[in-house]
Each structure stands twice: as structure tokens, then as C-alpha cells.
Design an enzyme around this catalytic site. Sequence first.
Site, PDB file in Angstrom:
ATOM      1  CE1 TYR A   1      -3.852   2.240   0.497  1.00 32.65           C
ATOM      2  CE2 TYR A   1      -3.040   2.749   2.691  1.00 32.65           C
ATOM      3  CZ  TYR A   1      -3.938   2.973   1.666  1.00 32.65           C
ATOM      4  OH  TYR A   1      -4.923   3.923   1.812  1.00 32.65           O
TER       5      TYR A   1
ATOM      6  NE  ARG B   1      -1.530   5.388   1.015  1.00 31.92           N
ATOM      7  CZ  ARG B   1      -0.738   5.287   2.078  1.00 31.92           C
ATOM      8  NH1 ARG B   1       0.223   4.382   2.091  1.00 31.92           N
ATOM      9  NH2 ARG B   1      -0.885   6.104   3.107  1.00 31.92           N
ATOM     10  CG  ASP B   2      -6.612   5.833  -0.382  1.00 29.01           C
ATOM     11  OD1 ASP B   2      -6.730   4.868  -1.163  1.00 29.01           O
ATOM     12  OD2 ASP B   2      -6.914   5.775   0.811  1.00 29.01           O
TER      13      ASP B   2
ATOM     14  CB  SER C   1      -5.789   6.881   3.550  1.00 28.96           C
ATOM     15  OG  SER C   1      -6.814   6.950   2.579  1.00 28.96           O
TER      16      SER C   1
ATOM     17  CG  ASP D   1      -9.630   2.457  -1.159  1.00 31.48           C
ATOM     18  OD1 ASP D   1     -10.336   1.436  -1.090  1.00 31.48           O
ATOM     19  OD2 ASP D   1      -9.542   3.285  -0.238  1.00 31.48           O
TER      20      ASP D   1
ATOM     21  CG  ASP E   1     -11.777   4.208   8.892  1.00 27.85           C
ATOM     22  OD1 ASP E   1     -10.993   3.281   8.638  1.00 27.85           O
ATOM     23  OD2 ASP E   1     -12.952   4.020   9.267  1.00 27.85           O
TER      24      ASP E   1
END
Length: 490
Positions: A208, A213-214, A220, A261, A445
Site C-alpha cells: 500500500y 495513493r488514495d 489516507s 482502493d 480511518d
Amino acid sequence: MKASIVLAAITAFTLKASADCFSTRLGYPCCSGNDVVYTDNDGKWGVENGNWCGIDDTPSAAACWSLSQGYPCCSSSNAEVWYTDASGKWGVENGDWCGIPTGSTGGSTGGSAGGNVTPGEQYTHNGNPFANKDFYINPYYVEEIEGAIAQMSDSSLIAKAEKMKTYSNAIWLDSIKNMQSWLETNLKGALSQQSASGKDILTVFVVYDLPGRDCHALASNGELLANDNDWARYKSEYIDVIEGHLKTYKSQPVVLIVEPDSLANMVTNLESTPACRDSEKYYMDGHAYLIKKFGVLPHVAMYLDIGHAFWLGWDDNREKAGKVYAKVISSGSPGKVRGFTDNVANYTPWEDPTLSRGPETEWNPCPDEKRYLQAIHKDFKAAGISSVYFVCDTSRNGKKVDRKHPGEWCNQTGVGVGARPQASPVSGMDYLDAFYWIKPLGESDGTSDESAVRFDGYCGHETAMKPAPEAGQWFQKHFEQGLKNANPPL
């Protein structure tokens, strides 16, 4: 202890020969016993034969048997025992395994387990990677739970938390630093258990750290940006290093959950989110690169993330997803992908008979994870994907949460631990490899602090628990609610 204090307290001082300890550098002998009379910044002091002496509570070389195996010694001989093998008893401190001191004689360092165990012959997955395996316990999560227990007073809640420590969950390699700290350490730990027990020990990691990312969320976002320099880092400092360790530890089964994701964003958010358009090249090329690297390793099984029922559940999204994922898997040839993972870090129940295709679900024909996997299994097969198996994240979907819209994803109130990690959990769904805990219950989260750089609006919504820390940080209140609402009960 300062010499002036000692001299004032003791007038008759005679230096005696002793084993070396902290007090010898101050001119005082080491104690032969462990009765503490005084403690200062230098250490613990006792009195023997009318003299001050230093108490060395550091385990001796013999007692600290785990040092020779590449692990530290636990700070106390009374540390909680989490695993026992031929070398001795193992505890967990600072998110790592440690050897529990055995006293003056120490434990055997010649056993078949421990950090010095050499990987054996090549392991090869055959069928369901989760079947007939013991699941590795994540020592970092064990330590997080121990910290949570220290904040509890309710004995029934403490008992539930203690049970949580006995279940396996995924280890997140969510930065280059964390990968360097946790990958080899836990591969080594699993190999030690496998060698001692004679059973296959499965370790699950989450890969990850894609550039950008995201791309559709703020809470995140990762360390690597969507640019060529960070793309080069992703390959050389992250993927290539993981590959090297996996090749070394070839005699044990490993599962990789790949980039949650990311590809789901490629299905639904390219047109609406500029950051996703900027990341598209790196997401697609990143998957091709890692599939080529990891997908040829026979002891490694990979699952690509497919979001959840209320992300890709609609007919048009599933049809588009089939094309995207088929293209990605083909781009990684000759590497192979075992299947897909759903509901990672989400709350959608496995089954929700109260919901059906209608206004309440925005006409989603797949309003729970079971119906979602049943549908997408057919769609992916129709798209030409040959290996279509699933791992469903059940760490936080035991109870239907309070969210007013099924797209709510941040720190939802009403959370409950779901089904325990288990291979082939549903009769008649032979393409469901496992229920497994991928997102650790208790890790936030995202922050609810609206002034924070990584604040995401979803974490400020009505059904998001507040106040919440940054993503990945411990969220005690959310953890405790998850224990109380566990289904089945802990």
C-alpha cells in the site's frame, strides 16, 4: 547514584570482585541478589555486607537466548508468553518478538526455530492459499491491544480484548519505512513458528504505497506523489525490496493484499477527480510492475482490491471493472493473480436481508458483500479473467453501522467485529477463499480535525465517530465499540 551519597550513607565500604555491571564504572560492586533498596538515574541499588551494590536487571547473555537468533530479549522474565518453540518462550514488545529470559541457564539456542532458522525448500501454493494453514499473529497489533487494555476498567470488555489478540490480521506495509521495519521481521517470525510447529504458517501483508495513493480521499494519502521521481522510488525502494525478501523467505506461504482502493478509483473516479487522472499512469504501471515481480513467486498469492458493494456494485460499474481488471492482470504477464479482495477497511455487512434493489440503495442490485461477490464473480469470468477468487475483510462488518448513506466510510458509529478469519467460510461459494481481518479494528480511518491537512469531509459527517485521530493512529473509543458489538460475540 552519586559517590557522595553513598559515602555519606555508608562509612565502611569495601570493594569486592564481581561480574561487570553498571555500578562498577562508579566504583561499586554488583549485587549477587535482587533486593532493591534505592533507585536513581544510574539504576537499582541494593546493600550487601554493609556496602552499596548495583543490581543488574539486564538479562545475562545466557538468559537472553534470543539475541543470537536476531531478536531482543524481553524486558522482564514475567512477560506474557505468546509463543513457545524449541528455543524458548516468546513475548511481544515494541511491535516485535522478544525472547523471555529464562534465568541463569538460558534457553537452547540450537533449536529448529528462532531468528536464525534458514529458509528451506520452495513452497508452492496449491488451491486456496488460506486452507490448511495456521495464521500468523501480528505482534504489532497485539501490542496495540495491550495498550488499549491498559485503558480499560470493565472486566468483560478486557476479556473480549484479550480474545482479539488470538486472531490474525494483515500487516500493512504502508510506507517505505514501515516496510523496512515489518516485512522481514514478520517473515522471520512466521518462519520460526513454521519450523518449530511443523505446520504451514501463513502471513498476510498489505502492499500500500502507490504514487498518488488514495487519489479520491484525503485522509489516507501516502508518502509518494504522482510524479516520475516517486514512481522510480516506488519501484526501487519499495517493490524491489519486497521482492528480495519474498525470494529469500521462499519456504513459507504468503498472501499479498494489493493497493486498496487504487483500481476501484480507476473505474469510477477518473473523470470526476483530477488527482485520479494524475495518478492513472502510476496506478496502472505500478500494478503491472508488481504483478510481474510477485506473481511469478510460487509461494506468494496476490489479491487485487475491488472496493466494496456500494462502490462497484452497480451493473455498469461491474461491467467496466471487468475490463479494467482484465487489462491490468494481462499487463503483468507472466505474473499470476489469485483473485480479489473486497470490503477492505469498510463496514458493509456480509449479508443484509433488509436491503434490496430500490431507492434506499440507489438501485444497487448488490446491497451486501455476498451479493456483490456473487455478481462480480460472473462479470469477471465473462471479462476473460481466469482466476476469480475472493477474500472478504470482515474485521468491522459484524453489525450494520449507523451510516445514513452506504457510501459513508470513515470511523462509522455502531461498528462491530465481524466473522473471524477462516478459510472457505461459506458453503456453496467455492470461489470465496476466506474471511480475513485486513483493516485492524481500532486503527482510525482519518482525523475529524477540520484544520488538519489530511482532513476528509467524510470524517466530519454525522455518523463518523468523533473526535478521531489521524488515519492509522489508535482510536480507543472505536475499538471498544467494535468489541461490544462483535457478531458473532467475542
